[in-house]
Design a protein around this motif. Structure first.
Motif, PDB file in Angstrom:
ATOM      1  N   GLU A 127       0.831  -1.204   0.000  1.00 47.13           N
ATOM      2  CA  GLU A 127       0.000   0.000   0.000  1.00 47.13           C
ATOM      3  C   GLU A 127       0.866   1.255   0.000  1.00 47.13           C
ATOM      4  N   GLN A 128       1.860   1.300   0.867  1.00 48.10           N
ATOM      5  CA  GLN A 128       2.713   2.485   0.938  1.00 48.10           C
ATOM      6  C   GLN A 128       3.491   2.696  -0.354  1.00 48.10           C
ATOM      7  N   ALA A 129       3.984   1.614  -0.953  1.00 43.76           N
ATOM      8  CA  ALA A 129       4.727   1.735  -2.205  1.00 43.76           C
ATOM      9  C   ALA A 129       3.846   2.279  -3.327  1.00 43.76           C
ATOM     10  N   LEU A 130       2.614   1.796  -3.401  1.00 44.26           N
ATOM     11  CA  LEU A 130       1.694   2.263  -4.445  1.00 44.26           C
ATOM     12  C   LEU A 130       1.361   3.745  -4.266  1.00 44.26           C
ATOM     13  N   ILE A 131       1.146   4.174  -3.031  1.00 41.18           N
ATOM     14  CA  ILE A 131       0.856   5.589  -2.777  1.00 41.18           C
ATOM     15  C   ILE A 131       1.999   6.461  -3.285  1.00 41.18           C
ATOM     16  N   ASN A 132       3.218   6.133  -2.877  1.00 44.20           N
ATOM     17  CA  ASN A 132       4.355   6.984  -3.228  1.00 44.20           C
ATOM     18  C   ASN A 132       4.720   6.890  -4.705  1.00 44.20           C
ATOM     19  N   TYR A 133       4.507   5.729  -5.306  1.00 41.05           N
ATOM     20  CA  TYR A 133       4.759   5.590  -6.744  1.00 41.05           C
ATOM     21  C   TYR A 133       3.814   6.487  -7.540  1.00 41.05           C
ATOM     22  N   ALA A 134       2.508   6.389  -7.269  1.00 36.88           N
ATOM     23  CA  ALA A 134       1.538   7.213  -7.997  1.00 36.88           C
ATOM     24  C   ALA A 134       1.740   8.692  -7.692  1.00 36.88           C
ATOM     25  N   LEU A 135       2.067   9.008  -6.434  1.00 33.38           N
ATOM     26  CA  LEU A 135       2.307  10.395  -6.052  1.00 33.38           C
ATOM     27  C   LEU A 135       3.497  10.970  -6.814  1.00 33.38           C
ATOM     28  N   ARG A 143       5.739 -17.221  -5.081  1.00 31.65           N
ATOM     29  CA  ARG A 143       6.069 -15.837  -4.769  1.00 31.65           C
ATOM     30  C   ARG A 143       5.169 -14.920  -5.586  1.00 31.65           C
ATOM     31  N   ILE A 144       5.356 -13.616  -5.387  1.00 34.09           N
ATOM     32  CA  ILE A 144       4.610 -12.593  -6.123  1.00 34.09           C
ATOM     33  C   ILE A 144       5.596 -11.787  -6.959  1.00 34.09           C
ATOM     34  N   ASN A 145       5.328 -11.724  -8.252  1.00 32.29           N
ATOM     35  CA  ASN A 145       6.121 -10.867  -9.133  1.00 32.29           C
ATOM     36  C   ASN A 145       5.502  -9.471  -9.150  1.00 32.29           C
ATOM     37  N   LEU A 146       6.280  -8.499  -8.696  1.00 26.80           N
ATOM     38  CA  LEU A 146       5.813  -7.117  -8.674  1.00 26.80           C
ATOM     39  C   LEU A 146       6.625  -6.283  -9.653  1.00 26.80           C
ATOM     40  N   PRO A 147       5.993  -5.234 -10.223  1.00 26.15           N
ATOM     41  CA  PRO A 147       6.702  -4.404 -11.210  1.00 26.15           C
ATOM     42  C   PRO A 147       7.881  -3.667 -10.582  1.00 26.15           C
ATOM     43  N   ILE A 148       8.947  -3.601 -11.337  1.00 26.70           N
ATOM     44  CA  ILE A 148      10.169  -2.969 -10.830  1.00 26.70           C
ATOM     45  C   ILE A 148       9.959  -1.483 -10.577  1.00 26.70           C
ATOM     46  N   ALA A 149       8.921  -0.906 -11.183  1.00 26.86           N
ATOM     47  CA  ALA A 149       8.625   0.513 -10.945  1.00 26.86           C
ATOM     48  C   ALA A 149       8.309   0.790  -9.479  1.00 26.86           C
ATOM     49  N   LEU A 150       7.857  -0.225  -8.739  1.00 28.52           N
ATOM     50  CA  LEU A 150       7.530  -0.044  -7.324  1.00 28.52           C
ATOM     51  C   LEU A 150       8.742  -0.201  -6.414  1.00 28.52           C
ATOM     52  N   PRO A 162      11.718   1.224  -6.011  1.00 27.48           N
ATOM     53  CA  PRO A 162      12.288   2.379  -5.302  1.00 27.48           C
ATOM     54  C   PRO A 162      11.429   2.878  -4.147  1.00 27.48           C
ATOM     55  N   PHE A 163      10.172   2.480  -4.122  1.00 22.54           N
ATOM     56  CA  PHE A 163       9.257   2.969  -3.097  1.00 22.54           C
ATOM     57  C   PHE A 163       8.963   1.902  -2.035  1.00 22.54           C
ATOM     58  N   TRP A 164       9.661   0.781  -2.118  1.00 23.65           N
ATOM     59  CA  TRP A 164       9.451  -0.329  -1.177  1.00 23.65           C
ATOM     60  C   TRP A 164      10.325  -0.110   0.048  1.00 23.65           C
ATOM     61  N   ILE A 165       9.717  -0.150   1.216  1.00 25.42           N
ATOM     62  CA  ILE A 165      10.430   0.126   2.463  1.00 25.42           C
ATOM     63  C   ILE A 165      10.746  -1.179   3.190  1.00 25.42           C
ATOM     64  N   GLY A 207      12.408  -3.895   2.520  1.00 26.90           N
ATOM     65  CA  GLY A 207      12.649  -5.172   1.871  1.00 26.90           C
ATOM     66  C   GLY A 207      11.601  -6.206   2.218  1.00 26.90           C
ATOM     67  N   SER A 208      11.913  -7.472   1.932  1.00 25.83           N
ATOM     68  CA  SER A 208      11.003  -8.589   2.230  1.00 25.83           C
ATOM     69  C   SER A 208      11.834  -9.733   2.787  1.00 25.83           C
ATOM     70  N   LYS A 209      11.857  -9.857   4.098  1.00 26.24           N
ATOM     71  CA  LYS A 209      12.681 -10.878   4.733  1.00 26.24           C
ATOM     72  C   LYS A 209      12.227 -12.288   4.357  1.00 26.24           C
ATOM     73  N   ARG A 210      10.976 -12.412   3.977  1.00 27.05           N
ATOM     74  CA  ARG A 210      10.470 -13.750   3.638  1.00 27.05           C
ATOM     75  C   ARG A 210      10.757 -14.116   2.189  1.00 27.05           C
ATOM     76  N   GLU A 211      11.343 -13.180   1.442  1.00 25.33           N
ATOM     77  CA  GLU A 211      11.686 -13.410   0.039  1.00 25.33           C
ATOM     78  C   GLU A 211      10.470 -13.831  -0.788  1.00 25.33           C
ATOM     79  N   LEU A 212       9.368 -13.143  -0.532  1.00 27.65           N
ATOM     80  CA  LEU A 212       8.143 -13.431  -1.279  1.00 27.65           C
ATOM     81  C   LEU A 212       8.062 -12.620  -2.567  1.00 27.65           C
ATOM     82  N   ILE A 213       8.822 -11.525  -2.637  1.00 28.52           N
ATOM     83  CA  ILE A 213       8.685 -10.575  -3.733  1.00 28.52           C
ATOM     84  C   ILE A 213       9.800 -10.766  -4.745  1.00 28.52           C
ATOM     85  N   GLN A 214       9.418 -10.843  -6.012  1.00 28.94           N
ATOM     86  CA  GLN A 214      10.359 -10.863  -7.126  1.00 28.94           C
ATOM     87  C   GLN A 214      10.079  -9.646  -7.987  1.00 28.94           C
ATOM     88  N   TRP A 215      11.093  -8.794  -8.189  1.00 24.58           N
ATOM     89  CA  TRP A 215      10.906  -7.592  -8.999  1.00 24.58           C
ATOM     90  C   TRP A 215      11.138  -7.912 -10.465  1.00 24.58           C
TER      91      TRP A 215
END
Length: 409
Positions: free
Chosen positions: A133-141, A386-393, A395-398, A400-408
Motif C-alpha cells: 500500500e505504501q509503495a503504491l501511494i508513493n509511486y503514484a504520487l 512468490r509474487i512478481n511485482l513491477p520494478i517501478a515499485l 524504489p518505493f518499497w520500504i 525489503g522482504s525478509k520472507r523473500e516473497l517478492i520478485q521484482w
C-alpha cells in the motif's frame, strides 16, 4: 407567495399612519392595533411557508444533474465504449489466482480480524500487504508530482452540505427503504447551528471544498492538486463476488487528482488526466483498458467520464480501478468557485465559474488485487511460490522482504 408577503409587509408599514390618524379615538386605535397584530401573525406564517418552499426548490435544483457531452454513449453500463487497451495479454481466468486465497497463503490480509473489530467488508493489511500500500501511494504520487500537481493531505471529515454540493448525496431518499451512502458522525452538541458532518467518500470532496467561495486569479489556473485521503463507503455493494476480499470495502486509501481550470481548458485537461493515469498503470504491468462511460453511469456531476478497468484473473473479470470525470461548472456553481478571466475583454460574466475535474491516481485495494492476481507465480506442483511485482515499485518499497516473497520484474 413573495408578492403576497410584500403586500402584507407594505400594509403593516402603513399601520403607524393609521394609528396617528385615529387621534384620541381609543376604540379606533385599538382596532388598528388588533389589525397590526393579526397581520404580523399572518406574515410570520407566510414567511415560514416561503422558507420551506425555498428549501424544497433548492433541494430539487441540487438534484438536477450536469449536462452531458455529445460524444457520450447513451444507455446503461453495457453501452460503454473501449477507447484503448494496454499491458500484456490477459491471463486465463483461474480461481487459484483469487487474491483472498493468495493473501491467506502469504499472510498479507486479515479479513476475520476486521470483521471482529468493526464488521464485514473491513480488513487489515499486514506484512508485505501493508508495505505494498505504501509503495503504491508513493509511486503514484511521484508521477503526479512530475506532472506539476501539488500534494495535499485532506481531512476525512467534511460537512454534509459540501458533499451534496459536489454531487454526492449523503442520504439516498429515493431508495426503498432510504439508505445512507455516507457515514454520518453523531454530534454531542444540540441545536441546529452545528453542521452535519460525514466521512468523505473520496478526497475529491475536500479538495473541491478547498476552493469554495474563492475567486481564483488567472496566474493560479489551472490549479492541480493530488490529495491523499481515506475513502469511506457506507454501502459497500451487492452481495456476491463484488464483496469478496478487497474489491468492495467500507474504507480504503485513495490518491485523488483534482483540477480547477477555465471552461475552455477542461476538455483538454481531461485528456491530460487520462494520459497521466495510463502512465501510472502501464508502470504496474497488468492488462487494463480505458472506457468511455455511458449516460447512466455518469452520476450527477460528470459531463463526461472515463473508467479504467484492470483484468483480474482470480475474479475472472475486468474490475474498475480508476475513473476520470469532467464536472464542468456543476460543482463550481454549487461551491461558488469563480475565477478572473485571463483576458478581461472577453464576452461573458466578469467572474465566470471555474470548471473542475477529478481522477483516481490510485485506489489501493483494487490495485493490490490486480497486482496479486496477475503477479502470483506458482510452482510445477501448483503451490504458490512468490509474487512478481513491477520494478517501478521497487524504489518505493520500504524495508525489503525478509520472507523473500517478492520478485521484482
Amino acid at each position: 407567495m413573495s408578492e403576497t408577503i410584500s403586500a402584507k409587509r407594505h400594509a403593516r408599514s402603513l399601520m403607524g399612519e393609521r394609528i396617528r390618524k385615529s387621534g384620541t379615538d381609543a376604540e379606533a386605535k385599538q382596532a388598528v392595533l388588533n389589525d397590526a397584530k393579526a397581520l404580523k401573525a399572518e406574515i410570520a406564517v407566510l414567511e415560514d411557508q416561503l422558507e420551506e418552499l425555498d428549501s424544497q426548490l433548492f433541494t430539487l435544483a441540487l438534484a438536477i444533474p450536469n449536462d452531458t457531452h455529445p460524444d457520450v454513449p447513451i444507455g446503461p453500463e453495457s453501452e460503454s465504449v473501449i477507447l484503448s487497451t494496454h499491458g500484456p495479454d490477459p491471463l486465463p481466468a483461474s480461481s487459484v489466482r483469487d487474491h483472498v486465497s493468495i493473501c491467506r497463503t502469504l499472510n498479507l490480509l486479515d479479513i476475520e480480524a476486521g470483521a471482529t473489530v468493526t464488521g464485514s467488508s473491513w480488513y487489515y493489511l499486514i506484512n508485505e500487504g501493508a508495505l505494498l500500500e505504501q509503495a503504491l501511494i508513493n509511486y503514484a504520487l511521484s508521477i503526479a508530482l512530475k506532472h506539476g500537481f501539488t500534494p495535499v493531505t485532506t481531512p476525512d471529515v467534511v460537512r454534509a452540505d459540501i458533499a451534496s454540493r459536489c454531487g454526492f448525496q449523503p442520504r439516498d431518499h429515493n431508495s426503498d427503504p432510504p439508505t445512507s451512502q455516507m457515514y454520518h458522525l453523531a454530534s454531542s452538541h444540540t441545536g441546529s447551528h452545528h453542521p452535519e458532518l460525514v466521512l468523505a467518500g473520496t478526497a475529491e470532496i475536500p479538495l473541491a471544498g478547498m476552493f469554495a467561495n474563492k475567486i481564483l486569479q488567472p496566474d493560479d489556473l489551472p490549479r492541480k492538486l493530488v490529495g491523499l485521503g481515506r475513502a469511506f463507503r457506507a454501502e459497500a455493494g451487492a452481495r456476491g463476488t463484488d464483496t469478496r476480499g478487497l474489491y468492495r470495502v467500507h474504507q480504503f486509501t485513495k490518491l485523488e487528482l483534482f483540477v480547477a481550470c477555465e471552461a475552455r481548458a477542461s476538455e483538454a485537461i481531461m485528456e491530460q488526466l487520462r494520459q497521466l493515469q495510463i502512465e501510472i498503470f502501464e508502470g504496474l504491468g497488468f492488462p487494463f483498458r480505458v472506457l468511455d462511460m455511458p449516460t447512466e453511469e455518469l452520476g450527477a456531476s460528470a459531463y463526461r467520464k472515463y473508467d479504467i478497468e484492470a483484468w483480474m484473473p482470480g475474479r475472472g473479470s475486468w474490475g474498475e480501478i480508476s475513473s476520470t470525470s469532467n464536472c464542468t461548472d456543476y460543482q463550481a456553481r454549487r461551491l461558488h468557485i469563480r475565477h478572473r478571466p485571463l483576458i478581461s475583454a472577453e464576452p461573458g460574466p466578469s467572474l465566470p465559474f471555474a470548471h473542475t475535474l477529478n481522477g483516481t491516481a490510485a485506489a489501493i485495494p483494487r490495485l493490490i488485487i490486480a497486482l496479486l492476481e496477475n503477479g502470483a507465480e506458482f510452482g510445477l506442483e501448483g503451490s504458490l511460490r512468490r509474487i512478481n511485482l513491477p520494478i517501478a515499485l521497487q524504489p518505493f518499497w520500504i524495508g525489503g522482504s525478509k520472507r523473500e516473497l517478492i520478485q521484482w520484474v
